[in-house]
Write an enzyme that holds these catalytic residues in place. Structure first.
Site, mmCIF file in Angstrom:
data_model
loop_
_atom_site.group_PDB
_atom_site.id
_atom_site.type_symbol
_atom_site.label_atom_id
_atom_site.label_comp_id
_atom_site.label_asym_id
_atom_site.label_seq_id
_atom_site.Cartn_x
_atom_site.Cartn_y
_atom_site.Cartn_z
ATOM 1 C CB SER A 47 77.901 -38.028 32.664
ATOM 2 O OG SER A 47 78.369 -39.376 32.945
ATOM 3 C CB CYS A 83 90.093 -37.872 33.346
ATOM 4 S SG CYS A 83 88.451 -38.018 33.195
ATOM 5 N N GLY A 95 79.906 -38.324 29.411
ATOM 6 C CA GLY A 95 80.319 -37.002 29.095
ATOM 7 C C GLY A 95 80.998 -37.015 27.992
ATOM 8 C CB THR A 96 84.273 -38.804 27.623
ATOM 9 O OG1 THR A 96 84.820 -38.385 28.857
ATOM 10 C CG2 THR A 96 85.385 -38.838 26.538
ATOM 11 C CG ASN A 134 86.702 -31.052 35.756
ATOM 12 O OD1 ASN A 134 86.698 -30.081 34.946
ATOM 13 N ND2 ASN A 134 87.413 -32.080 35.967
#
Length: 407
Positions: A199, A325, A71-72, A151
């Site tokens: 992701s 994160c 995803g990043t 998220n």
């Protein structure tokens, strides 16, 4: 000691069916998809089949799906790639204050490159105002990136309405759908999405693989140069086992969507109601109505989040205080601050995210353990002692209310 895993927004365990389809591509079918001999072509065919399958799940064409490392990378490619490729048309960009750091930091990097970014506020439930979004669009606005579902607090944004506004003004629309993909139905044409990130490891697939949907005609700079992989836009040998596993994980998740979402929603609501009814000085964060089926996020007064997480971990319960994160940071969540929580309440937050293997027994054990943990921690809190003596007014009691259907 039994382990209860309630951190599925961080990552998920690989399902056995996914591992089974991946294993051959580590061993006998190990070929490079760029090779022309049969071993390579077997790998190439597997990648093509996975691309076709994943595209179908979101109503896209296979040529509009590109594989990434997660995803990043997908977020960075979409945002930076589009901004730089279209800078001649304008240098104003729009995002929200509650995006994942993969998005926020990408926009901050673009600001250093001379772009101007508007960070939209959200309301107390984490929702973006469509009217506020439209008001932020200027003549030089070229891109908006708004996450599909948050998220941390699980709030689902009004993506169709936002995308329609963007389209009416000629603004490209990207959404970080990492938490939403295979958890809610998504059709990129019906929703008007131009770019989408997802992701595999958020849906019981492997880590290290994701996708970026780019609508046909969308102009973005290449992510990496050096070869013809991903139609010349991302030059590196494809992660064949990961790609095959991603497709299988998505196949299982989408096939079970109609049964799994109601099951998780029932467990989620059971957890929320128990917490709000049985634990004093507790507040639900995010929308209850417009919320991912597997997300529970609450704040507790007179509590430091780190102590809460450590005591729950000692009982075998895996939870988090926010995004994986930033779990090592001592700063309160930027999402919780953006929805209006004061620092002292934001610091005492807890996120439980349910998954394929979560049971009601797990939920009840976790809530029982949480109650005991909070009682222990509050007995050691000087602020709670002041409250008991009448020297301090509860912020949660005076500023926030319990949802009306909590009882």
């Amino acid at each position: 000691m039994k382990q209860i895993y309630l951190d599925n927004a961080s990552t998920t365990p690989l399902r056995p069916e996914v591992l089974d389809v991946m294993l051959p591509y580590f061993t006998g079918e190990f070929g490079n998809p760029s090779s022309i001999y049969p071993l390579g072509q077997h790998a190439s065919d597997a990648v093509a089949a996975a691309r076709e399958q994943l595209a179908g799940f979101i109503g896209a064409k296979s040529k509009e799906v590109y594989f990434t490392s997660g995803g990043t990378e997908s977020d960075n490619w979409a945002i930076k790639g589009y901004a730089h490729a279209n800078a001649a048309r304008g240098k104003h960009l729009i995002t929200s204050a509650i995006e994942h750091h993969a998005v926020l930091h990408a926009f901050q990097a673009l600001e250093r490159d001379g772009f101007e970014v508007t960070y939209l506020p959200v309301d107390a439930e984490g929702l973006i105002s469509p009217a506020g979004f439209e008001a932020a669009i200027r003549e030089d606005t070229i891109l908006a990136s708004i996450m599909f579902a948050n998220n941390e607090i699980g709030t689902i944004e009004p993506i169709a309405e936002l995308a329609a506004i963007a389209k009416a003004h000629g603004v490209a629309f990207h959404t970080d759908a990492v938490q939403a993909f295979a958890h809610v139905p998504i059709n990129v044409d019906e929703l008007g999405i131009d770019m989408l990130s997802a992701s595999a490891h958020k849906l019981n697939g492997p880590k290290g693989v994701g996708l970026l949907y780019l609508r046909r005609g969308i102009k973005v700079d290449n992510l990496m140069d050096g070869g013809q992989q991903e139609r010349g836009r991302r030059a590196t040998t494809e992660n064949v086992p990961g790609i095959v596993g991603f497709a299988k994980a998505a196949e299982l998740a989408f096939a079970e969507l109609d049964t799994e979402v109601p099951r998780l929603r029932g467990l989620r609501d059971h957890a929320i109601k128990r917490i709000l009814v049985e634990i004093p000085f507790a507040k639900l964060n995010g929308s209850w109505k417009d919320r991912l089926a597997n997300n529970v996020n609450c704040s507790f007064e007179f509590i430091e989040g780190e102590g809460m997480l450590l005591q729950l971990a000692a009982r075998g319960i895996c939870v988090s205080s926010g995004s994986a994160c930033t779990s090592g940071s001592l700063d309160p969540s930027h999402v919780l601050l953006a929805i209006g929580l004061p620092h002292e309440i934001a610091h005492g937050s807890l996120r439980l995210t349910l998954g394929h293997d979560t049971t009601q027994e797990d939920i009840d054990f976790a809530v029982d353990s949480l109650k005991a943990t909070l009682e222990n921690l509050r007995m050691m809190s000087p602020l709670y002692e002041d409250y008991q003596r009448g020297n301090y007014a509860s912020i949660i009691e005076t500023r926030f209310s319990t949802p009306p259907d909590a009882n």
